[in-house]
Design a protein around this motif. Sequence first.
Motif, mmCIF file in Angstrom:
data_model
loop_
_atom_site.group_PDB
_atom_site.id
_atom_site.type_symbol
_atom_site.label_atom_id
_atom_site.label_comp_id
_atom_site.label_asym_id
_atom_site.label_seq_id
_atom_site.Cartn_x
_atom_site.Cartn_y
_atom_site.Cartn_z
ATOM 1 N N LYS A 83 0.831 -1.178 0.077
ATOM 2 C CA LYS A 83 0.058 0.030 -0.031
ATOM 3 C C LYS A 83 0.668 1.171 -0.105
ATOM 4 O O LYS A 83 1.797 1.258 0.472
ATOM 5 C CB LYS A 83 -0.840 -0.120 1.297
ATOM 6 C CG LYS A 83 -1.780 -1.290 1.363
ATOM 7 C CD LYS A 83 -2.877 -1.007 2.524
ATOM 8 C CE LYS A 83 -2.496 -0.336 3.681
ATOM 9 N NZ LYS A 83 -3.324 -0.458 4.779
ATOM 10 N N PRO A 84 0.349 2.442 -0.475
ATOM 11 C CA PRO A 84 1.155 3.553 -0.520
ATOM 12 C C PRO A 84 1.193 4.126 0.898
ATOM 13 O O PRO A 84 0.255 3.935 1.549
ATOM 14 C CB PRO A 84 0.338 4.602 -1.524
ATOM 15 C CG PRO A 84 -0.944 3.694 -2.099
ATOM 16 C CD PRO A 84 -0.991 2.448 -1.341
ATOM 17 N N PHE A 85 2.023 4.781 1.309
ATOM 18 C CA PHE A 85 2.408 5.386 2.876
ATOM 19 C C PHE A 85 1.506 6.614 2.609
ATOM 20 O O PHE A 85 1.754 7.452 1.756
ATOM 21 C CB PHE A 85 3.839 5.398 2.902
ATOM 22 C CG PHE A 85 4.073 5.643 4.549
ATOM 23 C CD1 PHE A 85 3.892 4.695 5.253
ATOM 24 C CD2 PHE A 85 4.337 6.779 4.991
ATOM 25 C CE1 PHE A 85 4.196 4.959 6.889
ATOM 26 C CE2 PHE A 85 4.592 7.130 6.250
ATOM 27 C CZ PHE A 85 4.526 6.340 7.047
ATOM 28 N N PRO A 86 0.931 6.770 3.630
ATOM 29 C CA PRO A 86 -0.100 8.210 3.548
ATOM 30 C C PRO A 86 0.731 9.208 3.925
ATOM 31 O O PRO A 86 1.769 9.218 4.747
ATOM 32 C CB PRO A 86 -1.036 8.006 4.632
ATOM 33 C CG PRO A 86 -0.592 6.950 5.405
ATOM 34 C CD PRO A 86 0.324 6.000 4.618
ATOM 35 N N PRO A 87 0.539 10.312 3.649
ATOM 36 C CA PRO A 87 1.533 11.549 3.870
ATOM 37 C C PRO A 87 1.361 12.139 5.155
ATOM 38 O O PRO A 87 0.334 11.666 6.076
ATOM 39 C CB PRO A 87 1.106 12.868 3.040
ATOM 40 C CG PRO A 87 -0.471 12.253 2.529
ATOM 41 C CD PRO A 87 -0.398 10.962 2.503
ATOM 42 N N GLY A 88 2.519 12.391 5.668
ATOM 43 C CA GLY A 88 2.181 12.910 7.020
ATOM 44 C C GLY A 88 1.268 14.206 7.279
ATOM 45 O O GLY A 88 0.875 14.854 6.448
ATOM 46 N N GLN A 89 0.905 14.264 8.701
ATOM 47 C CA GLN A 89 -0.203 15.382 8.842
ATOM 48 C C GLN A 89 0.244 16.208 10.343
ATOM 49 O O GLN A 89 -0.122 15.916 11.423
ATOM 50 C CB GLN A 89 -1.478 14.742 9.020
ATOM 51 C CG GLN A 89 -2.154 14.085 7.955
ATOM 52 C CD GLN A 89 -3.452 13.438 8.268
ATOM 53 O OE1 GLN A 89 -3.729 13.106 9.350
ATOM 54 N NE2 GLN A 89 -4.148 13.517 7.237
ATOM 55 N N PRO A 90 1.413 16.926 10.217
ATOM 56 C CA PRO A 90 2.134 17.496 11.250
ATOM 57 C C PRO A 90 1.106 18.425 11.961
ATOM 58 O O PRO A 90 1.276 18.867 13.041
ATOM 59 C CB PRO A 90 3.170 18.364 10.480
ATOM 60 C CG PRO A 90 3.033 18.193 9.198
ATOM 61 C CD PRO A 90 2.215 17.300 8.782
ATOM 62 N N GLU A 91 0.301 19.152 11.352
ATOM 63 C CA GLU A 91 -0.832 20.086 11.690
ATOM 64 C C GLU A 91 -1.611 19.374 13.082
ATOM 65 O O GLU A 91 -1.950 19.718 14.112
ATOM 66 C CB GLU A 91 -1.808 20.690 10.825
ATOM 67 C CG GLU A 91 -2.520 19.698 10.275
ATOM 68 C CD GLU A 91 -1.902 18.839 8.989
ATOM 69 O OE1 GLU A 91 -2.657 17.794 8.592
ATOM 70 O OE2 GLU A 91 -0.926 19.190 8.379
ATOM 71 N N LYS A 92 -1.854 18.071 12.761
ATOM 72 C CA LYS A 92 -2.481 17.190 13.929
ATOM 73 C C LYS A 92 -1.851 17.094 15.271
ATOM 74 O O LYS A 92 -2.262 17.052 16.117
ATOM 75 C CB LYS A 92 -2.811 15.551 13.475
ATOM 76 C CG LYS A 92 -4.131 15.721 12.301
ATOM 77 C CD LYS A 92 -4.519 14.429 12.127
ATOM 78 C CE LYS A 92 -5.952 14.459 11.337
ATOM 79 N NZ LYS A 92 -6.413 13.297 10.939
ATOM 80 N N PHE A 93 -0.320 16.751 14.874
ATOM 81 C CA PHE A 93 0.540 16.671 16.009
ATOM 82 C C PHE A 93 0.572 18.069 16.670
ATOM 83 O O PHE A 93 0.638 18.239 18.032
ATOM 84 C CB PHE A 93 1.894 16.102 15.547
ATOM 85 C CG PHE A 93 2.742 15.986 16.695
ATOM 86 C CD1 PHE A 93 2.328 14.920 17.595
ATOM 87 C CD2 PHE A 93 3.986 16.825 16.795
ATOM 88 C CE1 PHE A 93 3.547 14.701 18.725
ATOM 89 C CE2 PHE A 93 4.846 16.462 17.992
ATOM 90 C CZ PHE A 93 4.634 15.438 18.902
ATOM 91 N N ALA A 94 0.656 19.210 15.856
ATOM 92 C CA ALA A 94 1.013 20.644 16.565
ATOM 93 C C ALA A 94 -0.389 20.892 17.210
ATOM 94 O O ALA A 94 -0.388 21.253 18.489
ATOM 95 C CB ALA A 94 1.122 21.359 15.417
ATOM 96 N N SER A 95 -1.470 20.484 16.720
ATOM 97 C CA SER A 95 -2.784 20.698 17.429
ATOM 98 C C SER A 95 -2.837 19.739 18.892
ATOM 99 O O SER A 95 -3.265 20.381 19.876
ATOM 100 C CB SER A 95 -3.874 20.503 16.643
ATOM 101 O OG SER A 95 -5.052 20.524 17.391
ATOM 102 N N PHE A 96 -2.386 18.551 18.979
ATOM 103 C CA PHE A 96 -2.278 17.864 20.135
ATOM 104 C C PHE A 96 -1.458 18.485 21.045
ATOM 105 O O PHE A 96 -1.983 18.660 22.229
ATOM 106 C CB PHE A 96 -1.892 16.535 19.634
ATOM 107 C CG PHE A 96 -1.504 15.629 20.800
ATOM 108 C CD1 PHE A 96 -2.742 14.960 21.695
ATOM 109 C CD2 PHE A 96 -0.275 15.240 21.280
ATOM 110 C CE1 PHE A 96 -2.354 14.299 22.608
ATOM 111 C CE2 PHE A 96 0.199 14.576 22.159
ATOM 112 C CZ PHE A 96 -0.754 13.789 23.251
ATOM 113 N N LEU A 97 -0.252 18.810 20.601
ATOM 114 C CA LEU A 97 0.456 19.648 21.661
ATOM 115 C C LEU A 97 0.067 20.730 22.211
ATOM 116 O O LEU A 97 0.004 21.146 23.304
ATOM 117 C CB LEU A 97 1.987 19.925 20.904
ATOM 118 C CG LEU A 97 3.003 18.602 20.776
ATOM 119 C CD1 LEU A 97 4.185 19.106 19.859
ATOM 120 C CD2 LEU A 97 3.343 18.052 21.992
#
Length: 104
Positions: A83-97
């Motif tokens: 399967k293709p690897f999904p692109p990262g979503q750094p905005e979700k991690f930033a929102s979590f922090l």
Amino acid sequence: FRFKDSLAEDLQGADLVISHAGAGSCLETLEKGKPLIVVINDKLMDNHQLELARQLHRDGYVLYCDCSTLVETLQSMDLPALKPFPPGQPEKFASFLDKVFGLQ
């Protein structure tokens, strides 16, 4: 390879990448959309490489083996099944922090 500042050019031209199961090597290769076989080092203590390889394999992104089964893996590989690897979503991690530190 000996140490290189970047493998980007090599990855760009690759049809298949065979690598150790280091997180950086795996993620960089998968983010470039290249099929990947990770070869684990079964002599490592607390083998995080094996854990990562198994999980990426379970998720359908890579094939993995050890040195003794590499030839068999190459002979039986079905790269289109990966399967293709999904692109990262750094905005979700930033929102979590932001939430954790009360910045939202």
